[in-house]
Each structure stands twice: as structure tokens, then as C-alpha cells.
Design a protein around this motif. Structure first.
Motif, PDB file in Angstrom:
ATOM      1  N   THR A 103      -9.201   1.869 -12.017  1.00  0.00           N
ATOM      2  CA  THR A 103      -9.603   1.514 -10.648  1.00  0.00           C
ATOM      3  C   THR A 103      -9.957   2.774  -9.863  1.00  0.00           C
ATOM      4  O   THR A 103      -9.710   3.888 -10.301  1.00  0.00           O
ATOM      5  N   LYS A 104     -10.509   2.553  -8.677  1.00  0.00           N
ATOM      6  CA  LYS A 104     -10.940   3.678  -7.842  1.00  0.00           C
ATOM      7  C   LYS A 104      -9.757   4.453  -7.261  1.00  0.00           C
ATOM      8  O   LYS A 104      -8.601   4.083  -7.461  1.00  0.00           O
ATOM      9  N   LEU A 105     -10.060   5.518  -6.522  1.00  0.00           N
ATOM     10  CA  LEU A 105      -8.998   6.436  -6.076  1.00  0.00           C
ATOM     11  C   LEU A 105      -8.091   5.835  -4.989  1.00  0.00           C
ATOM     12  O   LEU A 105      -6.897   6.082  -4.971  1.00  0.00           O
ATOM     13  N   PHE A 106      -8.674   5.050  -4.088  1.00  0.00           N
ATOM     14  CA  PHE A 106      -7.852   4.552  -2.975  1.00  0.00           C
ATOM     15  C   PHE A 106      -7.881   3.027  -2.792  1.00  0.00           C
ATOM     16  O   PHE A 106      -7.434   2.515  -1.774  1.00  0.00           O
ATOM     17  N   CYS A 107      -8.491   2.307  -3.735  1.00  0.00           N
ATOM     18  CA  CYS A 107      -8.541   0.843  -3.611  1.00  0.00           C
ATOM     19  C   CYS A 107      -8.486   0.234  -5.005  1.00  0.00           C
ATOM     20  O   CYS A 107      -8.643   0.933  -5.991  1.00  0.00           O
ATOM     21  N   PRO A 108      -8.250  -1.082  -5.109  1.00  0.00           N
ATOM     22  CA  PRO A 108      -8.118  -1.687  -6.447  1.00  0.00           C
ATOM     23  C   PRO A 108      -9.449  -2.022  -7.120  1.00  0.00           C
ATOM     24  O   PRO A 108      -9.454  -2.672  -8.164  1.00  0.00           O
ATOM     25  N   CYS A 109     -10.581  -1.592  -6.560  1.00  0.00           N
ATOM     26  CA  CYS A 109     -11.880  -1.900  -7.170  1.00  0.00           C
ATOM     27  C   CYS A 109     -11.999  -1.251  -8.539  1.00  0.00           C
ATOM     28  O   CYS A 109     -11.464  -0.176  -8.775  1.00  0.00           O
ATOM     29  N   LYS A 110     -12.746  -1.937  -9.418  1.00  0.00           N
ATOM     30  CA  LYS A 110     -12.972  -1.422 -10.762  1.00  0.00           C
ATOM     31  C   LYS A 110     -13.783  -0.121 -10.720  1.00  0.00           C
ATOM     32  O   LYS A 110     -14.761  -0.020  -9.987  1.00  0.00           O
ATOM     33  N   ASN A 143     -18.685  -3.595  -7.500  1.00  0.00           N
ATOM     34  CA  ASN A 143     -17.288  -3.149  -7.442  1.00  0.00           C
ATOM     35  C   ASN A 143     -17.006  -2.490  -6.097  1.00  0.00           C
ATOM     36  O   ASN A 143     -16.877  -1.276  -5.994  1.00  0.00           O
ATOM     37  N   ILE A 144     -16.930  -3.324  -5.071  1.00  0.00           N
ATOM     38  CA  ILE A 144     -16.705  -2.776  -3.730  1.00  0.00           C
ATOM     39  C   ILE A 144     -15.706  -3.641  -2.971  1.00  0.00           C
ATOM     40  O   ILE A 144     -15.497  -4.804  -3.305  1.00  0.00           O
ATOM     41  N   CYS A 145     -15.069  -3.024  -1.958  1.00  0.00           N
ATOM     42  CA  CYS A 145     -14.168  -3.781  -1.097  1.00  0.00           C
ATOM     43  C   CYS A 145     -14.215  -3.121   0.280  1.00  0.00           C
ATOM     44  O   CYS A 145     -14.962  -2.168   0.515  1.00  0.00           O
ATOM     45  N   GLU A 146     -13.369  -3.606   1.179  1.00  0.00           N
ATOM     46  CA  GLU A 146     -13.409  -3.086   2.546  1.00  0.00           C
ATOM     47  C   GLU A 146     -12.968  -1.612   2.609  1.00  0.00           C
ATOM     48  O   GLU A 146     -13.389  -0.879   3.496  1.00  0.00           O
ATOM     49  N   ILE A 147     -12.140  -1.193   1.632  1.00  0.00           N
ATOM     50  CA  ILE A 147     -11.665   0.203   1.676  1.00  0.00           C
ATOM     51  C   ILE A 147     -12.788   1.172   1.257  1.00  0.00           C
ATOM     52  O   ILE A 147     -13.111   2.113   1.978  1.00  0.00           O
ATOM     53  N   CYS A 148     -13.408   0.882   0.092  1.00  0.00           N
ATOM     54  CA  CYS A 148     -14.405   1.845  -0.401  1.00  0.00           C
ATOM     55  C   CYS A 148     -15.764   1.702   0.284  1.00  0.00           C
ATOM     56  O   CYS A 148     -16.680   2.476   0.001  1.00  0.00           O
ATOM     57  N   THR A 149     -15.887   0.708   1.184  1.00  0.00           N
ATOM     58  CA  THR A 149     -17.106   0.676   1.995  1.00  0.00           C
ATOM     59  C   THR A 149     -16.796   1.078   3.441  1.00  0.00           C
ATOM     60  O   THR A 149     -17.627   0.903   4.337  1.00  0.00           O
TER      61      THR A 149
END
Ligand SMILES: [Zn+2]
Length: 480
Positions: free
Chosen positions: A20-27, A38-44
Motif C-alpha cells: 500500500t501507499k505511504l500514508f493511506c491504504p490505497c494499493k 488507486n486513489i482515496c481522499e488522503i492521497c488526493t
């Protein structure tokens, strides 16, 4: 004028292969081709969200710091690097600034004509940005890469030529692959390079020019070579080198001025308020990977086994080759009491045959197909004249391909050197061809070869030739 010596330092960005990414559970999936999957509110960078640190990325970064013999900051911190760019929706990148994870490391470059220590200034963890995709008169942003964990590796300006730059980059990629923290695949953008180049006499540093955004080792080497030539020409003409950032044009093979000036203060770094300090705890230490660097392996192999660097370079291309070589040697030394003979035998068959077959078929070592013990057993039988070198090679080839187990090849091909077994077969042959026996007694040498040939035919070529000859002669002399 004193000779101008290039001083080159590198800055490398490495994408870590965490799930997963560095600060969120995205792949974290470098293979994903569909934008913004592979995006969410944290990495966007949506307002009101909180980053949560991925521990696996820390374990990987710590493992690299240990391999590079760094002074680890057991308590470090994240910082915000502020700048505006469309692929950075938060308008800041979470990075490390004043307190990086690792400082003052060492990396050994070891090649046929080179033994060199390169100092590593620092490594730190940060997040990757998204990617701008340009289409004619408009652009789109893909955030799949946004928040992917990166390690930034910064060297001291210890490299002295484009060749040393190439060796450094190649050896670093090998280390990264040995650690298994990333494939460091330049084609997928998993490793990116920047170089700073200056020329000055002796050990002094000249005016530094930075070359940014280089995606391949080949381009890095070309860019550095070009930049050394360009600066040398200017200095010899009595012109001044301008401190600047340059890009590299892969098609024209030249660096070009990008005319922007960048200073650390521009980024208004400050500690990241949404993340606690980065603490290296026991769990991270326990789960870290501890490996020798390729250079250290080569130096140890020279000392322990007398292997030259050209030979061990082929071994370090894959970690499993190194393990397999050493394990096979230790198995063989258990079977053969002579440690030097064991080493000699293994060296004879390891590169040309074992690795040769792997490369011929584009395969990796698979222990379910062949184990170090099986390899050692083959070499042991060879040393005892139980099988020929041809059979060793055949067994290795079939074993590597997974087509046949080594022991089955041996069973099928092992030489018959059991006198009792041979005795029976020879007895049969003598009974079948009494004329040949008589011919030999009369002095026809060829008749003996014929009889040996018949024994070979019955044993499918497995009769041990010297013993066969000896037994036939004994029997004929009794018959006289
Ligand atoms: Zn996300």
C-alpha cells in the motif's frame, strides 16, 4: 593549468514496492495503467484527512540505511515541502528534511579495476507525487502514483567519471534487488536519477550544475559525460560555469539549461503537524532485512575463496546465485574432504554450465527443480569418476529446466563401476563372441575394442571403460 577533475554526486529517487501507499491504504501498484484507480481522499489531498504511516515502508528504508552502514536517526521527523504543482494536490509533499532517517553512509564499488568507497550523505522517506499527462492543448492528472513511498538517496560528490557513475547506479540497483525492497525498474519509473557535476583541479569542488529528471542509467551516464565535456570546454575557454539546473535531451544526447533557480528556503520546510515523530522501534529492527552489499560480497569472495571480481560479478547479479554458490560449496565440502578441490570443481561448473543454462533458457534458480545438495552430489560423483562431465552438464540442464530430477538422470546415466555387475555382462559378451576372443589372442588388437564396444552396447554406454578393459583382459588371459 592543473588537470580538471570531475566531482559528481547523485540523488536517486526509489519507489518502494510496498503493498500500500505511504500514508493511506490505497494499493501501490506500478502495473496499474488505468488512471486514478488507486486513489482515496488522503492521497488526493482532501481537506480534513489524516495520514497514517505505512510501517513496511519504514522497515524497507531502515534496511537500506543498515546496508549502507548509515548512522540511523532512531527518532526522525517528517516535514512539509511546500510548492505548487498540479500533480501535488495538497500543495506540499510530506518528506524529511532536517532529520533524515539515515546519514553518513558508505557504499563500496568493487569491479575488475576498481575498489572505491563512496560516501552516502543521507537517505530519507517521502511520498511520490501524481503524474501530469499532456494531450495537445490540455493536460490531465493521474494520482495512482500520488503517495507511493519513495526513498531519496543522496551521495557526496565522490564519483570522478561517467564510468564510476554507471557502476554506482548498477551496484545500487543490485543492492536494492538483493534487499527486495523494489525492482528498481527504470522503465516503470521506479528509479529516477539526478546528478550534480562540477570540475576543478585536485580535490576542490567547482561550480555545481544539477541535471534533473533522468530515467535510465544509460541516459544518466550519457548526460554526465556530456556535462563533463561541456564544462571542460567552457573552463578552458576561460568562461564561467553558471550554477543552474539542466535537463537532459535523450534524443539529442545533450543537457540544456532549464533556467530555474532552486533554493532550499523556497520550499518553506516545516515539521509535519499531522504525523508523530518517526521512531525506529524494536519491531522495525526485528523485521528489517540485513544483507551484504554486492561490493562486500565480492570483496569477501576474493578473500575467502580467491575469486576474482569478474567471476563474482556474475554471481552478485542475483542474490540467489550467491546463496546457491555458497550452499553448494558447503554441501560439496561435506562430501569431499578436500576443500580446495571442492571449490575448483564448483567454479568449473558454476558459471559456464549452471548459470549458462539459466541464462540460455531465461530462467531463475528454482530449488524445487535443483537444490545445492543435488548439485554438490553431482560434482562429488564426477570427482569419483562415477559420471562424466557430459552427464554433469546434462543433469544440470535437465534439472534447471525442471524436466528431470538430478538423481533420476544419475540413476539412468551413472557409470557401472561395480566389478561384480560388469563381470556378469562381460561374461555374456565373451560367450556371445568367442571368435573375437580368439582373434585377440592371435594378436588382433581391434578385437578387444570390439568386445569393449559390445559391453558398452549392453550397458547403454554406462560401463566404466578402464575397468571394463581390465576385466576383459583378465578373462581372456584365463581362457588362454
Ligand atoms: Zn490513497
Amino acid at each position: 593549468m592543473e588537470e580538471l577533475i570531475p566531482k559528481i554526486g547523485l540523488e536517486i529517487h526509489l519507489e518502494l514496492q510496498t503493498k500500500t501507499k505511504l500514508f493511506c491504504p490505497c494499493k501501490n501498484d506500478p502495473e496499474e495503467t488505468e488512471p486514478n484507480r488507486n486513489i482515496c481522499e488522503i492521497c488526493t489531498g482532501q481537506p480534513g484527512v489524516l495520514p497514517v504511516l505505512n510501517k513496511q515502508a519504514v522497515i524497507y528504508a531502515y534496511s537500506l540505511a543498515k546496508a549502507l552502514k548509515m548512522k540511523v536517526n532512531y527518532k526522525s521527523e517528517f516535514a512539509r515541502k511546500n510548492y505548487f504543482y498540479p500533480d501535488l494536490p495538497k500543495n506540499y509533499q510530506i518528506s524529511q528534511y532536517e532529520y533524515p532517517l539515515g546519514e553518513q553512509g558508505i557504499f563500496y564499488l568493487v569491479r575488475e579495476n576498481l575498489e572505491k568507497k563512496v560516501r552516502i550523505r543521507r537517505i530519507h522517506l517521502e511520498e511520490d507525487t501524481g503524474r501530469n499527462l499532456h494531450f495537445g492543448n490540455y493536460s490531465l492528472v493521474d494520482f495512482n502514483r500520488s503517495g507511493v513511498p519513495l526513498i531519496e538517496i543522496v551521495t557526496e560528490p565522490d564519483l570522478r567519471s561517467a564510468e564510476e557513475v554507471e557502476i554506482f547506479a548498477e551496484e545500487l540497483v543490485l543492492l536494492i534487488r538483493h534487499l527486495g525492497i523494489s525492482s528498481a525498474d527504470a522503465e516503470k519509473g521506479q528509479i529516477r536519477f539526478e546528478a550534480n557535476v562540477s570540475l576543478a583541479p585536485g580535490e576542490s569542488l567547482g561550480t555545481k550544475v544539477e541535471i534533473k529528471n533522468i530515467n535510465k542509467i544509460k541516459s544518466l551516464v550519457e548526460a554526465v559525460k556530456y556535462e563533463i565535456g561541456r564544462q571542460k570546454e567552457l573552463i578552458l575557454k576561460g568562461e564561467k560555469i553558471v550554477q543552474e539546473t539542466r535537463g537532459y535531451d535523450e534524443n539529442k544526447k545533450i543537457t540544456f539549461s532549464q533556467r530555474w533557480k532552486e533554493e532550499a528556503e523556497d520550499y518553506r520546510y516545516f515539521p509535519e503537524p499531522d504525523l508523530p515523530p518517526l521512531i525506529i522501534d524494536e519491531e522495525i529492527e526485528k523485521n528489517a532485512l540485513y544483507v551484504e552489499t554486492p561490493g562486500e560480497i565480492k570483496m569477501r569472495f576474493k578473500k575467502e575463496y580467491g575469486l576474482d571480481y569478474k567471476f563474482s560479478q556474475i554471481l552478485v547479479l542475483e542474490k540467489e546465485r550467491v546463496y546457491f554458490f555458497e550452499e553448494t560449496l558447503s554441501e560439496l565440502r561435506k562430501l569431499l574432504s578436500d576443500p580446495d578441490l571442492s571449490l575448483k570443481l564448483l567454479i568449473n561448473f558454476f558459471i559456464n554450465d549452471f548459470i549458462g543454462f539459466l541464462e540460455k533458457y531465461g530462467l531463475e534458480i528454482r530449488r524445487e527443480n535443483i537444490t545445492p545438495h543435488e548439485f554438490a552430489h553431482l560434482l562429488y560423483l564426477y570427482s569419483q569418476n562415477k559420471i562424466s562431465s557430459k552427464i554433469v552438464k546434462e543433469a544440470l540442464e535437465l534439472g534447471i529446466k525442471g524436466e528431470m530430477k538430478v538423481e533420476d538422470v544419475i540413476k539412468e546415466k551413472e557409470m557401472i563401476s561395480d566389478a561384480e555387475v560388469l563381470d556378469k555382462i562381460i561374461e555374456e559378451v565373451i560367450k556371445e563372441f568367442p571368435q573375437s576372443v580368439e582373434d585377440y589372442i592371435k594378436g588382433e588388437e581391434k578385437a578387444l575394442e570390439f568386445l569393449i564396444g559390445q559391453v558398452m552396447k549392453k550397458t547403454k554406454g554406462r560401463a566404466e571403460p578402464n575397468l571394463t578393459r581390465q576385466i576383459i583382459l583378465e578373462k581372456i588371459s584365463h581362457a588362454k
